[in-house]
Design an enzyme around this catalytic site. Structure first.
Site, short mmCIF file in Angstrom:
data_model
loop_
_atom_site.label_atom_id
_atom_site.label_comp_id
_atom_site.label_asym_id
_atom_site.label_seq_id
_atom_site.Cartn_x
_atom_site.Cartn_y
_atom_site.Cartn_z
N HIS A 1 4.93 -3.30 -4.07
CA HIS A 1 6.33 -3.12 -3.69
C HIS A 1 7.37 -4.30 -3.75
O HIS A 1 6.82 -5.39 -3.52
CB HIS A 1 6.27 -2.51 -2.31
CG HIS A 1 5.57 -3.42 -1.43
ND1 HIS A 1 4.00 -3.56 -1.46
CD2 HIS A 1 5.92 -4.11 -0.18
CE1 HIS A 1 3.61 -4.33 -0.31
NE2 HIS A 1 4.85 -4.88 0.11
N CYS B 1 -4.51 4.84 0.28
CA CYS B 1 -3.38 3.88 -0.01
C CYS B 1 -2.14 4.56 0.79
O CYS B 1 -1.68 5.69 0.41
CB CYS B 1 -3.01 3.77 -1.41
SG CYS B 1 -1.46 2.77 -1.70
N HIS C 1 -0.17 -1.88 -2.46
CA HIS C 1 0.23 -1.10 -3.58
C HIS C 1 1.58 -1.94 -3.74
O HIS C 1 2.51 -2.14 -2.72
CB HIS C 1 0.66 0.50 -2.97
CG HIS C 1 1.40 1.37 -3.97
ND1 HIS C 1 0.75 2.59 -4.20
CD2 HIS C 1 2.62 1.09 -4.41
CE1 HIS C 1 1.82 3.19 -5.07
NE2 HIS C 1 2.67 2.47 -5.29
N ASP D 1 12.30 0.26 5.17
CA ASP D 1 11.33 -0.41 5.71
C ASP D 1 11.14 0.04 7.29
O ASP D 1 12.32 -0.05 7.76
CB ASP D 1 11.01 -1.83 5.63
CG ASP D 1 9.89 -2.47 5.84
OD1 ASP D 1 9.21 -3.06 5.04
OD2 ASP D 1 9.37 -2.45 6.91
N HIS E 1 -0.27 3.93 -8.89
CA HIS E 1 -0.64 2.92 -8.00
C HIS E 1 -0.92 1.68 -8.98
O HIS E 1 -1.85 1.67 -9.59
CB HIS E 1 -2.16 3.45 -7.12
CG HIS E 1 -2.67 2.33 -6.43
ND1 HIS E 1 -2.13 2.34 -5.17
CD2 HIS E 1 -3.52 1.40 -6.75
CE1 HIS E 1 -2.80 1.23 -4.63
NE2 HIS E 1 -3.53 0.74 -5.47
N HIS F 1 10.40 -5.88 -1.82
CA HIS F 1 11.42 -5.60 -0.59
C HIS F 1 12.82 -5.92 -1.09
O HIS F 1 13.11 -7.14 -1.74
CB HIS F 1 10.99 -6.90 0.57
CG HIS F 1 9.90 -6.68 0.99
ND1 HIS F 1 9.57 -6.11 2.24
CD2 HIS F 1 8.49 -6.80 0.47
CE1 HIS F 1 8.22 -6.01 2.49
NE2 HIS F 1 7.49 -6.58 1.56
N CYS G 1 0.83 5.63 -1.65
CA CYS G 1 0.57 6.73 -2.41
C CYS G 1 0.51 7.89 -1.34
O CYS G 1 1.08 8.83 -2.05
CB CYS G 1 -0.99 6.67 -2.85
SG CYS G 1 -1.14 5.55 -4.38
P1 5GP Z 1 4.13 -6.46 2.72
O1 5GP Z 1 3.83 -7.17 4.01
O2 5GP Z 1 2.64 -5.81 1.99
O3 5GP Z 1 4.85 -7.22 1.86
O4 5GP Z 1 5.05 -5.22 3.24
C1 5GP Z 1 4.77 -4.16 3.66
C2 5GP Z 1 5.95 -3.58 4.39
O5 5GP Z 1 5.63 -2.11 4.68
C3 5GP Z 1 5.93 -4.11 5.58
O6 5GP Z 1 7.40 -4.80 5.60
C4 5GP Z 1 6.12 -2.95 6.57
O7 5GP Z 1 7.19 -2.96 7.75
C5 5GP Z 1 6.16 -1.64 5.94
N1 5GP Z 1 5.53 -0.52 6.18
C6 5GP Z 1 4.40 -0.62 6.44
N2 5GP Z 1 3.98 0.72 6.77
C7 5GP Z 1 5.06 1.40 6.66
C8 5GP Z 1 5.27 3.02 6.70
O8 5GP Z 1 4.57 3.74 7.08
N3 5GP Z 1 6.53 3.45 6.29
C9 5GP Z 1 7.58 2.40 5.87
N4 5GP Z 1 8.75 2.71 5.75
N5 5GP Z 1 7.39 1.04 5.83
C10 5GP Z 1 6.06 0.90 6.22
ZN ZN Z 2 -0.99 3.23 -3.94
#
Ligand code: 5GP
Ligand code: ZN
Length: 113
Positions: free
Chosen positions: A99, A3, A97, A29, A45, A101, A6
């Site tokens: 999260h 993950c 995982h 992000d 997690h 925003h 994680c």
């Molecule tokens: P989701 O699309 O799952 O709602 O959001 C995942 C978010 O994680 C995306 O906005 C993406 O830019 C961010 N993200 C993906 N990989 C990484 C990373 O390695 N580091 C950081 N800081 N953000 C990440």
């Molecule tokens: Zn996780």
């Protein structure tokens, strides 16, 4: 567990940290969609909002306290901001995982996708 978040919590992958306590980590992000774009995650997690239950919901309540604190620190509390949690396939969740925003610093699109 394989993950990404994680691994960030474990320090195996670096992040631009804005807040941390024993339960929660918040970081910028990597692909910001707004001047302020911060992710707030539980250190345990939890796969998504769909996996929140009576056993783990206390950390979610705590996350929302942290979100309010970060919004003040980032100076978006007065002008407003958005909190988003994508869930599952139709919600376009890319990291499995939980999260949240925090998006702010500009006028956001009024549509919800
Ligand atoms: P989701 O699309 O799952 O709602 O959001 C995942 C978010 O994680 C995306 O906005 C993406 O830019 C961010 N993200 C993906 N990989 C990484 C990373 O390695 N580091 C950081 N800081 N953000 C990440
Ligand atoms: Zn996780």
């Amino acid at each position: 567990m394989d993950c990404l978040f994680c691994k960030i919590i474990a320090g195996e992958i670096p992040c631009d940290k804005v807040y941390e306590d024993e339960q929660v980590l918040a970081f910028k992000d990597i692909n910001p969609l707004a001047p302020v774009h911060i992710l707030v995650i539980p250190k345990i997690h939890i796969e998504s909002v769909a996996a929140v239950d009576s056993e783990n919901s206390a950390v979610v309540a705590h996350i929302f306290e942290v979100i309010a604190k970060i919004a003040k620190e980032q100076d978006v509390d007065k002008d407003g901001f958005r909190v988003v949690s994508n869930c599952g396939e139709n919600g376009c969740q890319s990291v499995k995982h939980l999260h949240f925003h925090i998006l702010g610093g500009r006028r956001l699109d009024a549509t919800m996708g």
